[in-house]
Write a protein that holds these residues in place. Sequence first.
Motif, short mmCIF file in Angstrom:
data_model
loop_
_atom_site.label_atom_id
_atom_site.label_comp_id
_atom_site.label_asym_id
_atom_site.label_seq_id
_atom_site.Cartn_x
_atom_site.Cartn_y
_atom_site.Cartn_z
N UNK A 1 47.26 14.77 -11.98
CA UNK A 1 46.65 16.08 -11.78
C UNK A 1 46.01 16.12 -10.40
N UNK A 2 45.67 17.32 -9.96
CA UNK A 2 45.08 17.48 -8.62
C UNK A 2 43.76 16.75 -8.48
N UNK A 3 42.88 16.84 -9.46
CA UNK A 3 41.58 16.16 -9.39
C UNK A 3 41.75 14.64 -9.37
N UNK A 4 42.61 14.14 -10.22
CA UNK A 4 42.85 12.68 -10.29
C UNK A 4 43.42 12.17 -8.98
N UNK A 5 44.43 12.86 -8.45
CA UNK A 5 45.06 12.41 -7.20
C UNK A 5 44.06 12.48 -6.06
N UNK A 6 43.28 13.54 -6.00
CA UNK A 6 42.26 13.66 -4.94
C UNK A 6 41.26 12.52 -5.03
N UNK A 7 40.85 12.18 -6.23
CA UNK A 7 39.92 11.06 -6.43
C UNK A 7 40.51 9.73 -5.98
#
Length: 164
Positions: free
Chosen positions: A48-54
């Motif tokens: 997901x976008x949040x996971x990848x950004x993290x």
Amino acid sequence: MPHPSGSDSTDAPEDQVSGSSISVHVFAERLTELLAAQPDPETGKPYGSERMAGLLTARGVRMSGTHMWHLRTGRAVPRLTEVVAFAEFFGVGLDFFDPAIAPELLAQWRLAGQLRSHGVEEVALRQLTDQFPEQDRQHVADAILGVLHGFKALRAADQQPEQR
């Protein structure tokens, strides 16, 4: 004021990343492809976008979930550090994001990604379990996968910044 590419369009991001041949829209398509082809080992689902950004932030490339979503959808121009970070994370060359890449090279990268994500693991498991009786093979495969997932979790924990 005219668009830098010579057109009058002002509502879309520049189609080319500054100083490179990477198209914003091709970047978004290829990034989406990588995210789907190499799922998160912890969930088995695409990142997901949040996971990848993290994960990228933990590697030293600051990114918000919103910016990640904008990159995925072609609404943001990727910085060179981001392109490099994605290429390193997914194990592809920077040329993977180049719209002029030769189709056969792109096909090789796609195949390598598929092998990395599941094909090689399945073949290796088959070879490791073939020496056991048929009724024991699934239990042995499950045990091997448990060990592999444990190592992946340890590696992921090592890559996380320390919490204080």
